[in-house]
Design an enzyme around this catalytic site. Sequence first.
Site, PDB file in Angstrom:
ATOM      1  N   GLU A   1      26.434  18.027 -24.412  1.00 11.98           N
ATOM      2  CA  GLU A   1      26.790  16.901 -23.743  1.00 11.98           C
ATOM      3  C   GLU A   1      27.740  15.898 -24.535  1.00 11.98           C
ATOM      4  OE1 GLU A   1      23.987  13.974 -22.219  1.00 11.98           O
ATOM      5  OE2 GLU A   1      22.481  15.132 -22.962  1.00 11.98           O
TER       6      GLU A   1
ATOM      7  N   ASP B   1      20.120  19.343 -15.833  1.00 14.48           N
ATOM      8  CA  ASP B   1      20.852  18.188 -16.457  1.00 14.48           C
ATOM      9  C   ASP B   1      22.354  18.631 -16.390  1.00 14.48           C
ATOM     10  OD1 ASP B   1      21.674  15.859 -17.636  1.00 14.48           O
ATOM     11  OD2 ASP B   1      19.979  16.003 -19.283  1.00 14.48           O
TER      12      ASP B   1
ATOM     13  N   TYR C   1      34.011   7.512 -24.352  1.00 17.69           N
ATOM     14  CA  TYR C   1      33.771   6.266 -23.465  1.00 17.69           C
ATOM     15  C   TYR C   1      34.540   5.111 -24.284  1.00 17.69           C
ATOM     16  CZ  TYR C   1      29.768   9.051 -22.671  1.00 17.69           C
ATOM     17  OH  TYR C   1      29.085  10.347 -22.510  1.00 17.69           O
TER      18      TYR C   1
ATOM     19  N   ASP D   1      26.260  12.297 -13.533  1.00 13.87           N
ATOM     20  CA  ASP D   1      25.222  12.991 -14.196  1.00 13.87           C
ATOM     21  C   ASP D   1      23.773  13.303 -13.551  1.00 13.87           C
ATOM     22  OD1 ASP D   1      23.201  13.816 -16.128  1.00 13.87           O
ATOM     23  OD2 ASP D   1      23.915  12.239 -17.817  1.00 13.87           O
TER      24      ASP D   1
ATOM     25  N   ARG E   1      32.054  12.714 -19.720  1.00  8.18           N
ATOM     26  CA  ARG E   1      30.890  13.592 -20.228  1.00  8.18           C
ATOM     27  C   ARG E   1      31.316  14.585 -19.506  1.00  8.18           C
ATOM     28  NH1 ARG E   1      27.336  10.136 -20.186  1.00  8.18           N
ATOM     29  NH2 ARG E   1      26.097  10.345 -18.568  1.00  8.18           N
TER      30      ARG E   1
ATOM     31  N   HIS F   1      26.225   8.594 -28.292  1.00  8.04           N
ATOM     32  CA  HIS F   1      25.031   9.225 -28.250  1.00  8.04           C
ATOM     33  C   HIS F   1      25.235  10.457 -28.919  1.00  8.04           C
ATOM     34  CE1 HIS F   1      26.785  11.909 -25.113  1.00  8.04           C
ATOM     35  NE2 HIS F   1      27.194  10.745 -24.728  1.00  8.04           N
TER      36      HIS F   1
ATOM     37  N   HIS G   1      14.353  14.761 -21.148  1.00  4.13           N
ATOM     38  CA  HIS G   1      14.391  14.587 -22.518  1.00  4.13           C
ATOM     39  C   HIS G   1      13.157  15.283 -22.853  1.00  4.13           C
ATOM     40  CE1 HIS G   1      17.233  11.150 -22.135  1.00  4.13           C
ATOM     41  NE2 HIS G   1      17.838  12.252 -21.856  1.00  4.13           N
TER      42      HIS G   1
ATOM     43  N   ASP H   1       0.641  -1.406   0.096  1.00  3.82           N
ATOM     44  CA  ASP H   1      -0.011   0.065  -0.007  1.00  3.82           C
ATOM     45  C   ASP H   1       0.923   1.196  -0.062  1.00  3.82           C
ATOM     46  OD1 ASP H   1       0.941  -0.213   2.535  1.00  3.82           O
ATOM     47  OD2 ASP H   1      -0.985   0.073   3.612  1.00  3.82           O
TER      48      ASP H   1
ATOM     49  N   HIS I   1      19.949  17.416 -26.213  1.00  7.22           N
ATOM     50  CA  HIS I   1      18.379  16.972 -26.304  1.00  7.22           C
ATOM     51  C   HIS I   1      17.949  18.267 -25.685  1.00  7.22           C
ATOM     52  CE1 HIS I   1      18.430  16.123 -21.856  1.00  7.22           C
ATOM     53  NE2 HIS I   1      19.565  15.370 -22.373  1.00  7.22           N
TER      54      HIS I   1
ATOM     55  N   GLU J   1      28.563  18.058 -19.200  1.00  7.72           N
ATOM     56  CA  GLU J   1      27.114  18.661 -19.924  1.00  7.72           C
ATOM     57  C   GLU J   1      26.666  19.828 -19.094  1.00  7.72           C
ATOM     58  OE1 GLU J   1      24.175  15.723 -18.881  1.00  7.72           O
ATOM     59  OE2 GLU J   1      22.785  16.571 -20.444  1.00  7.72           O
TER      60      GLU J   1
ATOM     61  N   HIS K   1      23.658   4.626 -18.831  1.00 10.41           N
ATOM     62  CA  HIS K   1      22.669   4.871 -17.889  1.00 10.41           C
ATOM     63  C   HIS K   1      22.762   4.253 -16.509  1.00 10.41           C
ATOM     64  CE1 HIS K   1      19.758   6.592 -21.198  1.00 10.41           C
ATOM     65  NE2 HIS K   1      20.619   7.504 -20.799  1.00 10.41           N
TER      66      HIS K   1
HETATM   67 MN    MN Z   1      21.472  15.450 -20.742  1.00  6.41          MN
END
Ligand code: MN
Length: 434
Positions: free
Chosen positions: A379, A266, A383, A255, A401, A345, A356, A38, A349, A403, A238
């Site tokens: 970004e 972001d 890698y 990130d 990365r 990637h 996104h 619940d 975005h 960003e 991710h």
């Molecule tokens: Mn991003």
Amino acid sequence: MTLSKEIYQARRRQLMAALPDNTVAVIRAGELCTRNNDCDYEFRPNSSFYYLTGFSEPSAVLFILGDGTSHLAVLPKDPEREQWDGFRHGITGAMQDFGMDQAVELDELDDLALELLDGASDIALLMADEYLRDQALAWRDALAAKARMGAVAPVSLLDLSDPLFEMRLIKDAAEIEIMEKAAQISVEAHKQAMKSVQPGMMEYQLEAELNYVFMKNGARVPAYNNIVASGSNACVLHYIKNDELIEDGDLILIDAGGELSCYASDITRTFPANGKFSEPQAKLYQVVLDAYHAGLAKMTVGAAYEDFHNAAVEVLTQGLVTHGLLQGDVADLIERKAYRDFYMHNTGHWLGLDVHDCGRYKVDGVSRPLEAGMVVTLEPGLYVNPDNESVDEQWRGIGIRIEDDILIREEGPYVLTHGLAKEIDDIEALMASR
Ligand SMILES: [Mn+2]
């Protein structure tokens, strides 16, 4: 932070002006979602519904008529439920505080729908909302069944995504103010992470510093799952497990961004756990940083959306060749997308109520021009898979990365996430001050 009800009313009128005459738009807040037994997940309204109402109670359904007249079906006032689950605005609050012309309790939803849809030509909704699509067809069928009593059923369903998403894509001054606040909360969170990291910590212990700064500054939740990736975990795009040990010599890729009034920020930064980049780490980091600057220079009004990505790819590919991770002619490697082994990637975005965010990237088949009021992430990254035996061992397992969140303006790009170190010297200086 809340906007005035007049802003939401104006958005509803603007949306309807973009739809055919005699259309009724329907959009819903979404339902509470069970976590276990619940216990529910904290409710977070559908972004488009929130954009049009500022209303954030579950289960609500909004109807907008052609002239912007708005009707909202809401959870009823219920002293017993409110004792357990908290305050509800009820129908009076929906009208007084949210500028609805009419509000009804949810058990009258079907009656309201049939009254409003009788005689309408079209029902406009987010076509991706499968549940509402079925419900709208059921309302249509109910009206069609009453044709001999004079009811007139709508003849089609329209997708309101395009006009609504185009509105959401261009941010107004009030939205930009919220987004810059969210961005600056996240800047503080990343600074705190850089200052508090120590080899020997668990990734989630570093994540705790982010969440603390988000919440302390009013961003109750992150805009998406925090990524705190040490060492080669940074190569998992991710990575959200965040449950490994941070070791001396690791780079850490974070990130993470806070959400404020449903608006996302972001940010990604990559920094050394021990405060000092190794030579191979610094070399690849500088390539990504140069790609960032090349991309930023293309984030101007009128430039094609794809320009900043292409500029970043060119710098990244050149850097991979310079350091021997790729061999060959840069233009040819780009043509063959050889960089994809190291950069899989896109370079950005849209950003807004959704991390996104909505809005088309291409119009009539071509990359659309950037316009003032758009917010885009920048970004670039690199890698190197830890198992990639085609490159020298020193590069393997490095993931980087960088960003930021960029507001497109007539006078040039504006970094909403300003004030956060990204040059190598600046990161090392910030970390040395711990
Ligand atoms: Mn991003």
